[in-house]
Design a protein around this motif. Structure first.
Motif, PDB file in Angstrom:
ATOM      1  N   ASN A   1       6.048   5.647  18.384  1.00  0.00           N
ATOM      2  CA  ASN A   1       5.499   5.696  17.032  1.00  0.00           C
ATOM      3  C   ASN A   1       6.135   4.657  16.122  1.00  0.00           C
ATOM      4  O   ASN A   1       5.489   4.120  15.218  1.00  0.00           O
ATOM      5  CB  ASN A   1       5.695   7.092  16.428  1.00  0.00           C
ATOM      6  N   LEU A   2       7.417   4.353  16.368  1.00  0.00           N
ATOM      7  CA  LEU A   2       8.127   3.379  15.549  1.00  0.00           C
ATOM      8  C   LEU A   2       7.855   1.940  15.977  1.00  0.00           C
ATOM      9  O   LEU A   2       7.755   1.043  15.146  1.00  0.00           O
ATOM     10  CB  LEU A   2       9.636   3.638  15.616  1.00  0.00           C
ATOM     11  N   LEU A   3       7.733   1.726  17.287  1.00  0.00           N
ATOM     12  CA  LEU A   3       7.672   0.364  17.814  1.00  0.00           C
ATOM     13  C   LEU A   3       6.268  -0.200  17.978  1.00  0.00           C
ATOM     14  O   LEU A   3       6.080  -1.411  17.917  1.00  0.00           O
ATOM     15  CB  LEU A   3       8.405   0.302  19.159  1.00  0.00           C
ATOM     16  N   GLU A   4       5.294   0.667  18.219  1.00  0.00           N
ATOM     17  CA  GLU A   4       3.943   0.169  18.437  1.00  0.00           C
ATOM     18  C   GLU A   4       3.305  -0.231  17.112  1.00  0.00           C
ATOM     19  O   GLU A   4       3.349   0.527  16.151  1.00  0.00           O
ATOM     20  CB  GLU A   4       3.076   1.224  19.129  1.00  0.00           C
ATOM     21  N   PRO A   5       2.726  -1.433  17.036  1.00  0.00           N
ATOM     22  CA  PRO A   5       2.063  -1.850  15.790  1.00  0.00           C
ATOM     23  C   PRO A   5       0.878  -0.950  15.485  1.00  0.00           C
ATOM     24  O   PRO A   5       0.163  -0.523  16.384  1.00  0.00           O
ATOM     25  CB  PRO A   5       1.617  -3.282  16.098  1.00  0.00           C
ATOM     26  N   ARG A   6       0.669  -0.654  14.226  1.00  0.00           N
ATOM     27  CA  ARG A   6      -0.434   0.219  13.823  1.00  0.00           C
ATOM     28  C   ARG A   6      -0.836  -0.079  12.385  1.00  0.00           C
ATOM     29  O   ARG A   6      -0.066  -0.688  11.636  1.00  0.00           O
ATOM     30  CB  ARG A   6      -0.044   1.691  13.986  1.00  0.00           C
ATOM     31  N   ALA A   7      -2.011   0.360  12.026  1.00  0.00           N
ATOM     32  CA  ALA A   7      -2.489   0.190  10.655  1.00  0.00           C
ATOM     33  C   ALA A   7      -1.796   1.205   9.756  1.00  0.00           C
ATOM     34  O   ALA A   7      -1.607   2.356  10.147  1.00  0.00           O
ATOM     35  CB  ALA A   7      -4.002   0.372  10.599  1.00  0.00           C
ATOM     36  N   ILE A   8      -1.390   0.764   8.559  1.00  0.00           N
ATOM     37  CA  ILE A   8      -0.762   1.675   7.617  1.00  0.00           C
ATOM     38  C   ILE A   8      -1.825   2.336   6.745  1.00  0.00           C
ATOM     39  O   ILE A   8      -2.929   1.811   6.588  1.00  0.00           O
ATOM     40  CB  ILE A   8       0.263   0.934   6.735  1.00  0.00           C
ATOM     41  N   LYS A   9      -1.479   3.465   6.179  1.00  0.00           N
ATOM     42  CA  LYS A   9      -2.413   4.213   5.338  1.00  0.00           C
ATOM     43  C   LYS A   9      -2.098   3.933   3.870  1.00  0.00           C
ATOM     44  O   LYS A   9      -0.975   4.126   3.422  1.00  0.00           O
ATOM     45  CB  LYS A   9      -2.296   5.710   5.630  1.00  0.00           C
ATOM     46  N   ILE A  10      -3.093   3.433   3.129  1.00  0.00           N
ATOM     47  CA  ILE A  10      -2.923   3.146   1.707  1.00  0.00           C
ATOM     48  C   ILE A  10      -3.398   4.350   0.895  1.00  0.00           C
ATOM     49  O   ILE A  10      -4.533   4.801   1.047  1.00  0.00           O
ATOM     50  CB  ILE A  10      -3.730   1.895   1.293  1.00  0.00           C
ATOM     51  N   GLU A  11      -2.511   4.841   0.001  1.00  0.00           N
ATOM     52  CA  GLU A  11      -2.858   6.045  -0.760  1.00  0.00           C
ATOM     53  C   GLU A  11      -2.763   5.865  -2.268  1.00  0.00           C
ATOM     54  O   GLU A  11      -3.001   6.809  -3.020  1.00  0.00           O
ATOM     55  CB  GLU A  11      -1.960   7.211  -0.317  1.00  0.00           C
ATOM     56  N   SER A  12      -2.383   4.657  -2.728  1.00  0.00           N
ATOM     57  CA  SER A  12      -2.287   4.404  -4.162  1.00  0.00           C
ATOM     58  C   SER A  12      -2.345   2.903  -4.414  1.00  0.00           C
ATOM     59  O   SER A  12      -2.174   2.100  -3.499  1.00  0.00           O
ATOM     60  CB  SER A  12      -0.978   4.968  -4.727  1.00  0.00           C
ATOM     61  N   ALA A  13      -2.560   2.518  -5.680  1.00  0.00           N
ATOM     62  CA  ALA A  13      -2.597   1.102  -6.040  1.00  0.00           C
ATOM     63  C   ALA A  13      -1.243   0.447  -5.806  1.00  0.00           C
ATOM     64  O   ALA A  13      -1.163  -0.705  -5.369  1.00  0.00           O
ATOM     65  CB  ALA A  13      -3.012   0.959  -7.503  1.00  0.00           C
ATOM     66  N   LYS A  14      -0.165   1.170  -6.080  1.00  0.00           N
ATOM     67  CA  LYS A  14       1.183   0.653  -5.854  1.00  0.00           C
ATOM     68  C   LYS A  14       1.412   0.403  -4.368  1.00  0.00           C
ATOM     69  O   LYS A  14       1.976  -0.618  -3.959  1.00  0.00           O
ATOM     70  CB  LYS A  14       2.214   1.647  -6.395  1.00  0.00           C
TER      71      LYS A  14
END
Length: 201
Positions: A58-71
């Motif tokens: 989970n830490l090492l494999e590249p993955r898409a991040i989840k965006i939850e706010s403008a910041k």
């Protein structure tokens, strides 16, 4: 590794610098390109070898991040050289998940992210992506032009310079969200950014 070793650059120990809990035994942490900041494996993942292996993946494999706010969007996506966002119109189908997973591996210089557009609105891209339709997914690719999130930044020679306002551009994409079309779009845009990206106002 001696986690109590004091770093000359900061005057902090390795454990203090990277916020490691030495009371947790064994003390296992991982760092590299992914994740860029060393992270400690939580104790609940150290009970069995399989649990540790899953945590490491989970830490090492590249993955898409989840965006939850403008910041979130600015810090984790728009402030990167390139950022590709899947605008989800609902739960993504298996073929969409497979496509994104392949793209993340295929394009390591692009930060991938996703936004649930049923609850979060992405502004300033109305003219470069199809209109929102519930259940349908869209895709947008950003490129950082200049600036950043801080008032100042450290130059290559070590001096302090004004970073300026974050300025980004976008590469229009209005085709179906499928692996082949997405891959071609990213490859073409990243290899020739001057002609493919449009500066955002």
């Amino acid at each position: 590794m001696d986690c109590n070793h004091v770093l000359a650059s900061s005057g902090k120990s390795i454990a203090e610098r990277f916020e490691l809990n030495l009371k947790q035994r064994p003390t296992i942490f991982v760092g590299g390109k992914i994740p860029s900041q060393p992270k400690q494996i939580p104790s609940q993942h150290l009970k069995t070898g399989n649990m540790l292996l899953k945590a490491l993946r989970n830490l090492l494999e590249p993955r898409a991040i989840k965006i939850e706010s403008a910041k979130n969007l600015k810090a984790k996506c728009l402030n990167k050289p390139f950022c590709a966002i899947l605008l989800k119109g609902g739960p993504p189908e298996p073929y969409v998940k497979t496509a994104m997973k392949s793209l993340v591996t295929e394009h390591p210089n692009v930060q991938f992210a996703s936004i649930d557009t049923t609850v979060l609105l992405l502004t300033n891209v109305d003219d470069v992506v199809p209109d929102y339709i519930k259940g349908e997914h869209r895709f947008v690719l950003f490129r950082k032009i200049s600036g950043g999130l801080n008032a100042t930044a450290i130059a290559e020679d070590g001096s302090t310079v004004k970073e300026g306002r974050l300025i980004t551009s976008v590469a229009p994409f209005k085709d179906d969200v499928k692996y082949s079309s997405l891959s071609n779009h990213i490859t073409k845009s990243v290899s020739n950014p001057v002609s493919q990206f449009k500066k955002l106002a």
